[in-house]
Design an enzyme around this catalytic site. Structure first.
Site, PDB file in Angstrom:
ATOM      1  CG  ASP A 195       3.631   7.449   2.451  1.00 39.24           C
ATOM      2  OD1 ASP A 195       4.173   7.685   1.344  1.00 39.24           O
ATOM      3  OD2 ASP A 195       2.450   7.713   2.710  1.00 39.24           O
ATOM      4  CB  SER A 206      -0.879   0.017   1.244  1.00 36.97           C
ATOM      5  OG  SER A 206      -0.067   0.264   2.384  1.00 36.97           O
ATOM      6  CE  LYS A 207       0.349   8.589  -0.806  1.00 40.08           C
ATOM      7  NZ  LYS A 207       0.577   9.001   0.587  1.00 40.08           N
ATOM      8  NE  ARG A 208      -1.706   3.510   6.376  1.00 37.72           N
ATOM      9  CZ  ARG A 208      -2.606   2.635   6.872  1.00 37.72           C
ATOM     10  NH1 ARG A 208      -2.263   1.816   7.841  1.00 37.72           N
ATOM     11  NH2 ARG A 208      -3.821   2.603   6.394  1.00 37.72           N
TER      12      ARG A 208
END
Ligand code: GLU
Length: 509
Positions: free
Chosen positions: A272, A267-269
């Site tokens: 990050d 995921s994007k998380r």
């Protein structure tokens, strides 16, 4: 005669394209090219509530950057663009088939309000049924054309009441299809719900539009992400209801791309947290959020594609570096695995490093030139040659190789403390003598240095680090004599002199 292969990438413009989506596009592209087939781009934009401004442009730009070019769409030349379901809807494309389903009894109108649907779920929950869905078991107690009289149905529609059209899923039927990656997939139709196919605003839902378009566009293979596997049985039923079984495409559901630790979908998380992008190019959301992209992070598109190809597929050999053309030749769905593919941020960087190193010094020089300032092409190419083995991105060449353009003003404290000895200034002074009478060529410099070290019966370490510190300010880096050749005699001697003056052990804490 074999049917011409026709595949499509069918993104919904609901936000930026995750790299999983790019991989789907890539596999479709590779499969089409490998079989001399067609690769269509179809924007599935019928769900207006999920439409995100800018998403379609983003998708097009991302694919362009990756070199994944559709072979078919609408328009020509500069107007060439993808098929758009919102535009096809205007032509009445889907309504016709919805009517066919209604007429054959495979679909029905339903008028239930959101409150009534909630009440139904609540009722079923209390009754303790295995599911709370709109299906063969519950449809008979709802407001639909199966329970209302025909007149009533017509009156409600004429009065402008909101409705949906639902698929009438049969009970107790085995629905199965052969997935090219997973083998036979089979479900009991009793577990499926009566999915909404069409809404009174005139919009088909994803399922309806997707199946109708695959049929009309003569798609032979549906290659898409694993998250669409549960839709497979409904789509197979729709093909059957519409009498299109004989031309049903083959299905291939691609494995998920997993987090680096393998626990769940990437995921994007995760990006990050791990400091890596999960999007091909930077995304600026309409709300002003920015998500980083591979392009802006300095990745070469070839490296990005190569990395993505390996997330789920392997060539069955040791070879890891493949151009797009080589991928086309080697790709096959048989070599796509069933199990999730773990995303590996280090390997991703590794791919970029390989592509960086394979570029000629001159090519890299042109790449970094815009940020290099007033420097000759020749010097830039030399710098690129020296630095390319030591960096992951071309942008780091100038950053990490700064000392190749200008004399150091600071000297690495740790190295000074450990390696700059009392006699280091003396050694550097003697080497200035040696180098002043030496031709500034890598091998010649090295020989002169060795001769000096042997004559003085010194080890290599101390004199080497003393000149490296003076010349670069650092404790490590590319071949010292190559650096000296590149920056030249005058500059090298000046830096050595400055080193004697400025490197002070006592000022280092
Ligand atoms: N519109 C769907 C998506 O966003 C397409 C799924 C499919 O390929 O059938 O991925």
């Amino acid at each position: 005669m074999e049917k011409k292969v026709r595949v499509r990438f069918a993104p919904s413009p609901t936000g930026p394209l995750h790299i999983g989506g790019v991989r789907t596009a890539l596999y479709n592209y590779l499969f089409a090219k490998k079989h001399n087939g067609d690769f269509l781009l179809r924007v599935e934009d019928t769900d207006q509530t999920r439409y995100v401004k800018g998403a379609e442009d983003y998708i097009l730009e991302a694919l362009k950057w990756c070199g994944i070019t559709p072979t078919e769409g609408v328009g020509v030349g500069g107007d060439f663009g993808p098929y758009r379901q919102s535009e096809r809807k205007a032509e009445g494309t889907y309504k016709k088939y919805v009517n066919q389903l209604l007429a054959s009894g495979n679909a029905y109108y339903a008028f239930d309000t959101p409150e009534e649907l909630d009440a139904m779920r609540e009722r079923l929950k209390i009754a303790g049924g295995h599911s709370q869905q709109y299906d063969a078991a519950s449809r008979n107690s709802m407001s639909n054309s199966l329970t209302l009289s025909e007149d009533e149905v017509q009156n409600r529609i004429a009065a402008g009441e909101k409705y949906v059209v639902r698929a009438k899923i049969p009970q107790g039927e085995e629905v199965k299809f052969k997935d090219l990656i997973r083998g036979w997939v089979s479900v009991d139709s009793s577990n499926l719900d009566d999915k909404v196919l069409f809404k009174s605003d005139g919009m088909p839902t994803y399922h309806m539009a997707n199946v109708v378009d695959d049929y009309l566009m003569k798609i032979t293979h549906v290659i898409r992400g694993e998250e669409w596997l549960p839709s497979g049985p409904l789509h197979v039923l729709l093909y059957k209801f519409l009498g299109w079984e004989a031309v049903m495409p083959e299905f291939a559901h691609l494995p998920l791309i997993l987090k680096p630790n393998g626990n769940g979908k990437l995921s994007k998380r995760d990006g990050d947290a791990g400091g890596f992008p999960v999007f091909p190019i930077e995304w600026n959301s309409p709300e002003g959020e920015i998500a980083s992209g591979y392009r802006e992070s300095g990745y070469f598109p070839e490296a990005h594609i190569n990395m993505l190809a390996f997330l789920g597929w392997n060539p069955g050999t040791e070879q890891e570096l493949f151009s797009l053309e080589e991928l086309v030749n080697e790709f096959s769905l048989e070599r796509v695995g069933k199990s999730g593919a773990k995303f590996d941020p280090d390997k991703t960087k590794w791919f970029n490093e390989q592509y960086l190193r394979a570029k000629s010094n001159e090519e890299l020089a042109q790449l970094v030139k815009p940020t290099a300032g007033d420097v000759s092409d020749e010097l830039l190419a030399g710098v690129c040659g020296l630095m390319k083995e030591r960096v992951s991105f071309s942008s780091e060449i100038l950053e990490k190789g700064k000392y190749l353009f200008e004399a150091p003003t600071v000297y690495d404290a740790k190295t000074v403390k450990k390696k700059w000895k009392d006699d280091s200034p003396q050694i550097v002074a003697e080497l200035i003598e040696v180098f002043s009478n030496t031709e500034f060529k890598n091998e010649v410099l090295e020989t002169a240095f060795k001769t000096y070290v042997e004559e003085k019966e010194l080890g290599f370490g101390k004199p080497m680090i003393a000149i490296r510190l003076s010349i670069t300010g650092e404790g490590g880096g590319p071949s010292l004599f190559e650096i000296m050749e590149l920056i030249g005699k005058e500059e090298s001697i000046n830096r050595l002199k400055a080193g004697i003056e400025n490197i002070k052990k006592e000022t280092v804490a």
